[in-house]
Write an enzyme that holds these catalytic residues in place. Structure first.
Site, mmCIF file in Angstrom:
data_model
loop_
_atom_site.group_PDB
_atom_site.id
_atom_site.type_symbol
_atom_site.label_atom_id
_atom_site.label_comp_id
_atom_site.label_asym_id
_atom_site.label_seq_id
_atom_site.Cartn_x
_atom_site.Cartn_y
_atom_site.Cartn_z
ATOM 1 N N TRP A 92 0.832 -1.205 0.000
ATOM 2 C CA TRP A 92 0.000 0.000 0.000
ATOM 3 C C TRP A 92 0.867 1.256 0.000
ATOM 4 C CZ3 TRP A 92 -1.542 3.300 4.478
ATOM 5 C CH2 TRP A 92 -0.704 3.128 5.590
ATOM 6 N N ASP A 93 2.158 1.101 0.241
ATOM 7 C CA ASP A 93 3.093 2.219 0.173
ATOM 8 C C ASP A 93 2.920 3.020 -1.112
ATOM 9 O OD1 ASP A 93 3.985 0.117 1.860
ATOM 10 O OD2 ASP A 93 6.034 0.868 1.838
ATOM 11 N N GLU A 147 1.429 -1.818 12.817
ATOM 12 C CA GLU A 147 1.510 -3.284 12.877
ATOM 13 C C GLU A 147 1.980 -3.793 14.233
ATOM 14 O OE1 GLU A 147 4.004 -3.600 9.452
ATOM 15 O OE2 GLU A 147 2.384 -4.339 8.187
ATOM 16 N N LYS A 176 4.141 1.579 16.137
ATOM 17 C CA LYS A 176 5.168 1.463 15.105
ATOM 18 C C LYS A 176 5.075 2.629 14.130
ATOM 19 C CE LYS A 176 6.660 -1.835 11.508
ATOM 20 N NZ LYS A 176 6.161 -2.870 10.606
ATOM 21 N N GLN A 177 3.870 2.960 13.797
ATOM 22 C CA GLN A 177 3.681 3.998 12.783
ATOM 23 C C GLN A 177 2.337 4.677 12.976
ATOM 24 O OE1 GLN A 177 3.327 1.797 8.929
ATOM 25 N NE2 GLN A 177 2.532 3.691 8.151
#
Lengths: 768, 768
Positions: free
Chosen positions: A357-358, A488, A600-601
């Site tokens: 999906w980046d 994640e 994580k993000q």
């Protein structure tokens, strides 16, 4: 975090050799051209630690994945990007002593990535174990103008002796993947041939029958004159070489020019591969290294002309953004619509070179602004062409009625990854693919995309969401259970705010798209609805979901909750964690990471970034202030979003800190994983940090909007963007914003909430 | 579910051959003796589908597990039970036509597992492709008295021809595991030798250096007379054979008696293996098949004498329980304390032959009642001896201060499984290990176990729980986040009622054990506390956790919630699900299973079973009535617990239904997975369904308690139990309960809430 390389505006420079950092440098100094890539391995033998890597775009291997804990619904393979024929190899002997910088005494080692002209250079002086001292210089590049060509210029000078130098240029298909399970190998030989001053190796993958051919030609020179000594030919399994012995005196200059063409059956017929590859290699040799390098330099000049960002008075920031732009341009050129952008590009094996999906969430915005619209459109069409496979993928998981779940990781539209918590549950990728359609249409104004391609994709994704929710009687709301969000470090959670919000947003946008076509092109709408067998009550179901979606919140803190139950976790801030714990993913077991509060993000923040117009500044600020201190940024995709939001809420110091982190992630090895390869897709996020973050670029209602600020100690910065036929150069200083419109196309721009009409080929200076 | 085999009290009978069911039959008709096991593969060649399986206890392979999605903290290997040398093989040719029942016309095929005498028999008539018709009978067993010996008696009779029969008994180490990844093989040859009428193959595992030796001797007979034709010898890689050609006339009886010894370096010195194995094989041959079989029959007679359950007037139920008891006795004899009980015993590769919590939760109660206490004690000591490895395992996951996390799957105390949701999160196994200590002490009255071994284990496990909880400010309670309960159809959930309750119970029981020692043996307590470096404030922390543990409940339904958020799931009952969906794990993708309400195995109910004294009957009933209709019983460990609870709450029909399901799980292939092997550990649960369920056996305050009922259409049932030196036979009819005390030891028994004192060697009849 460490600053190992020298700061420089146009170069990455390693001065002195640190064997412990060699694999990191091999990633950072990688070169490529969109068709192939090569890690910065040495031409000559090296007995120290090294991750050998030479990759050809789109050539992969369907690795068997049915290990013990296979789960129903898993894909049948895990796509591996393959390390392919070592084409850079040149073995050197100095009077029978093998040249290996791990042995002997090394002096003045220097490795330089010249980003301006697009080549890698290395030089060193070495006293070998036989006390012979030599100086070596090597230059190499992969041509941006000739997709298949790599060229090497390797020079050896004896310093303290006269004697014999043995030079063996070779091609070696006996390569491995370090991520191969159980030592499996992936290549079979088809044919090979060693002849004087040339030779080739042709291989095929053990599965899928990708054929690749590598052809080398070379020239030897002594003190500037071409020499043609007798050469010894060698052919072994998947290997060919030439060996020439050259007698030399002290201070002689011995040179080899190696020209290699790499082709694959993705581009040429198999039975023509050898002859075509030979021609390409010979042509390169005939044109010569100097001319090829000039071509290369000119090609990069054009690239920089279009996409450079110039920062005055901050070398670290300048080097960072140029490194990111350089790597992005090396990875994807937009020329082959079958290709996409792997998270590590051509710089390592990890992530299999597949599409994530980046692309939609990070790369599309970069290409929307820095390339013609057809480049982003190609990336959208990549998914459109794979819609049927996405529908098939959803069917495997029990969905029906044309619902589509795009794969989390793919080479050809099929899912090819198998961690259940990612493959089956990281369904938010579906929303990013819908959002990219919105983004493209919003930026380019090309609404025809909706009727031609976009609506079919939007309907299929919306159908997925409509089946994936379930109604909770307890909550009297629709819920989405069992997902993994962009963060994640949480798996199989319920009611991930980001996923719930983006699912609902997709339904809203799909309804808008249908309503738009209802007015603008009802016949086409009818055709599409017939094709997808659309029932009217689908829309009313979608409305019901939009109206009754559950969103976890904490009113007391004024924040959206990443997921239900997030506040039951022990709340610790990253700054209060002993540094020895970081990065968590290298120090903590998975369960410990999962039950910790650490992120994580960006997750809620990712949603606020996508949908910022829906939320007031206080909401964004509250959430940013709550989540940022809990985020470890162990996804490369995290800091850029934090930087952009920090810019948005006026937290300029944090925006700058996060910018440096994203732009120098690999150069400074922030996450201690650059050895595996560079984080290519997040580099588009770095670009966004400047353009969308510092520059405040937005497009709303067909109007370009800028709200720039300038980090405190910068003198100026400038970037270029394309917008609806115009090419704008935007420079920001402390005093003014200077916008020049470099093409003959008028454009209206809103700067600091005021509209300016900028005629073609003109410029405007706005006081700040 | 299907009833493929004939009903019979003492035999499992396959009449007629269905190739599609062959792998199921190979599991069901498996034979073993606690040291080794053999699936019911054919001696002669078979070209149809078959899962070859011959297993030696404790011989395993540490399979590399570091595949792409390896996570930090994972073990370095996955233990595989190894398929070892094929020792049963006898190739047969009839006038140059290979005997293979997949080719030709098969008549009167019959495969019988004689559970009474402990052997496998097979007979058939076959018209081969060359039109030769033969009759074949084969008998084989693995000796219960001679751990290493397997024997085969194979008879061939020509029916319509005279000609030549070629017989080739062989040993073949060229075997594979079907679960081998990437075709990896596991055995290397050490030596081999073929001689007339004997031969051997000695192999070693490629890792860990397990050596195994297989030695065969054999005799040939024609019409009852021993013959010694010339034999052709063959030696190949890991293979030896003899080949004899025998001319025969119509109706001649050609026989081969094959005697094989299988030994391993787990029991003998490597350099003696060949000579020892030869001696064992020759001894068996000299004693002869008939005598060996009589030994076998007598050994099984003793086994049945001790552990048979007799059911009158219900052949399906009778066959089911005997099959379960037979398989349990084939799998574990209690003779080797280094061994434990793998979920599939010796009947298949799956689950790696490793130790799971099945042992503590299911097998211990069976052995407590059917064997001397030292058998259960050995199983407890197996864990005691592995305590340091369990502490090391917890340390890997970030725990400290002597906290222990026992592995979910182990061969030697090390974790050897790597699905994160199981390995890291199915931490409830720790509680089962604590509970087994309670169970052993409660049943046997042997409190010395606590001071000698138990308390150290209890403290280490309690320390784990005390670190694994965290305090939720939001709930003002302790919570346990990120776990997987016994119901593995939920992963990474928060506040699993069972886990929370059993964690708290462990703390309670550990405090009780400490207090008990404080009074009974303070010196020993001091020693232990010193050894484990115990701090007084640990106990106050434990009390705080006990007092403030969070338990999810639904007051409206009067139930404990399996986990937080369970009621947000779409609530569907199994009965309302189209049968084509079952079993879910073969038809649904993992994410769909996870977000459904369906339960793999008792979870809240498992807790109510363990801790039934803490809950009133209405609580148990409410929970049973809520969860049972949502349970798909796709764990073999599920129906027995449901059966016992159904008995408890007086739901006798459900208790009987669940009993049949657990007892005939493999015979009737309920979960469509018997082809992989039989569900050995759950067979102990089947025994519990009768004894604890129908019989209502409990031990409370050192007193044996019975509350028997009898399923409606049974005439009577009886079982035997050992209890504190007494051996009791308990028979139940509609009218009475007859208890005979077969040893010279008085015992007090409570039956239907009334105490009876039963003197040694007496019996009592209680009216119902």
């Amino acid at each position: 975090m460490e600053q190992y390389y020298k700061l420089d505006k146009w170069h990455i420079i390693e001065h002195g050799f640190n064997p412990q950092k060699n694999e990191i440098s091999e990633s950072v100094f990688s070169i490529g051209n969109g068709y192939m890539g090569q890690r910065a391995n040495f031409e000559e033998q090296y007995s120290g630690s090294s991750l050998q890597g030479s990759y050809l775009a789109g050539v992969y291997y369907p690795d068997k994945t049915r290990v013990g804990w296979w789960k129903n619904g898993y894909p049948s393979y895990f796509a591996k990007v393959l390390n392919s024929t070592n084409w850079i190899g040149i073995d050197i002997k100095i009077n029978d002593c093998i040249l290996d910088i791990a042995k002997g005494t090394l002096k003045d080692f220097k490795r330089v990535l010249n980003m301006k002209d697009g080549y890698l250079e290395r030089s060193f002086t070495l006293v070998l174990e036989n006390n012979n001292e030599i100086h070596v210089n090597s230059k190499r590049f992969i041509s941006m103008t000739r997709g298949e060509i790599g060229a090497i210029h390797y020079t050896i000078t004896p310093i303290n002796f006269s004697g014999e130098i043995t030079i063996s240029p070779y091609l070696d298909g006996n390569v491995k993947n370090t991520d191969a399970n159980y030592g499996e190998t992936f290549w079979d030989e088809i044919s090979k041939k060693a002849e004087p001053f040339e030779g080739y190796v042709m291989l095929k993958t053990k599965k899928l029958d990708f054929n690749i051919c590598t052809y080398m030609t070379y020239e030897l020179c002594k003190n500037g004159e071409i020499i043609t000594p007798n050469v010894e030919l060698l052919e072994k399994e998947k290997f060919i070489s030439n060996t020439a012995k050259i007698s030399c005196n002290k201070n002689d200059k011995i040179e080899i020019f190696k020209y290699v063409a790499n082709t694959s059956s993705r581009y040429y017929e198999k039975d023509e591969l050898v002859s075509i590859t030979r021609k390409l290699s010979i042509k390169a040799k005939n044109d010569g290294f100097v001319n090829l390098l000039e071509e290369q330099s000119n090609a990069w000049k054009d690239k920089w002309e279009e996409s450079d960002i110039v920062i005055e008075d901050d070398i670290a920031a300048q080097q960072g953004i140029r490194f990111n732009i350089f790597q992005l341009n090396q990875t994807y050129t937009g020329k082959d619509e079958r290709l996409n952008i792997g998270p590590k590009g051509f710089t390592g094996e990890k992530y299999g070179g597949s599409t994530y999906w980046d692309t939609e969430a990070y790369c599309i915005p970069f290409f929307l602004s820095t390339a013609e619209p057809n480049v982003s459109k190609n990336l959208l069409l990549y998914r459109y062409k794979q819609l049927n496979k996405a529908i098939g993928n959803a069917e495997k998981l029990g969905f029906s009625n044309g619902a589509a779940l795009y794969p989390m990781v793919t080479m050809n539209g099929e899912e090819c990854h198998n961690e259940w918590e990612i493959t089956f549950e990281e369904i938010h990728r579906n929303a990013a693919i819908a959002y990219a359609i919105y983004n493209y249409v919003n930026y380019t104004g090309d609404k025809t995309y909706i009727q031609e391609y976009g609506l079919e994709v939007l309907i299929a994704i919306s159908r997925f969401w409509a089946q994936r929710v379930n109604f909770s009687k307890q909550k009297n709301k629709y819920v989405i259970l069992g997902v993994t969000g962009p963060n994640e470090y949480e798996n199989n959670i319920n009611n991930n705010w980001y996923t719930n919000r983006m699912a609902s947003w997709t339904l809203e946008y799909t309804i808008k798209a249908i309503n738009y076509l209802k007015e603008s092109n009802p016949d086409r709408l009818m055709d599409i609805m017939k094709k997808v067998n659309f029932k009217d009550d689908e829309i009313s179901k979608w409305h019901d979901i939009i109206d009754n979606m559950y969103y976890p919140v904490c009113d007391k803190l004024g924040i959206f909750l990443q997921q239900e139950g997030y506040l039951d976790k022990e709340q610790i801030l990253v700054k209060d964690l002993d540094k020895s714990n970081l990065p968590l993913n290298q120090n903590w077991s998975w369960d410990r990471i999962l039950r910790s509060c650490f992120i994580k993000q960006a997750d809620v923040l990712q949603g606020l970034y996508f949908l910022e117009d829906e939320y007031d500044i206080n909401t964004i600020k509250n959430n940013f202030d709550f989540y940022e201190p809990r985020t470890v940024h162990e996804s490369s995709l995290s800091p850029c979003i934090h930087s952009i939001l920090a810019s948005k809420i006026g937290n300029h110091d944090k925006a700058y800190e996060m910018y440096l982190r994203t732009s120098r992630l690999d150069i400074d090895n922030y996450n201690n994983d650059t050895c595996d390869g560079c984080h290519i897709t997040s580099m588009a996020g770095t670009w966004m940090s400047i353009v969308h973050g510092f520059g405040g670029l937005r497009v709303r209602n067909n109007k370009l909007i800028l709200n720039p600020f300038i980090p405190e100690h910068w003198k100026s910065y400038s970037f270029k963007i394309r917008f609806r036929g115009a090419l704008l150069k935007i420079s920001i200083t402390n005093k003014y914003v200077n916008i020049s419109n470099e093409l003959n196309k008028d454009v209206i721009i809103e700067v600091y909430s005021k509209d300016y009409k900028l005629a073609g080929n003109s410029n405007i200076i706005i006081q700040r």
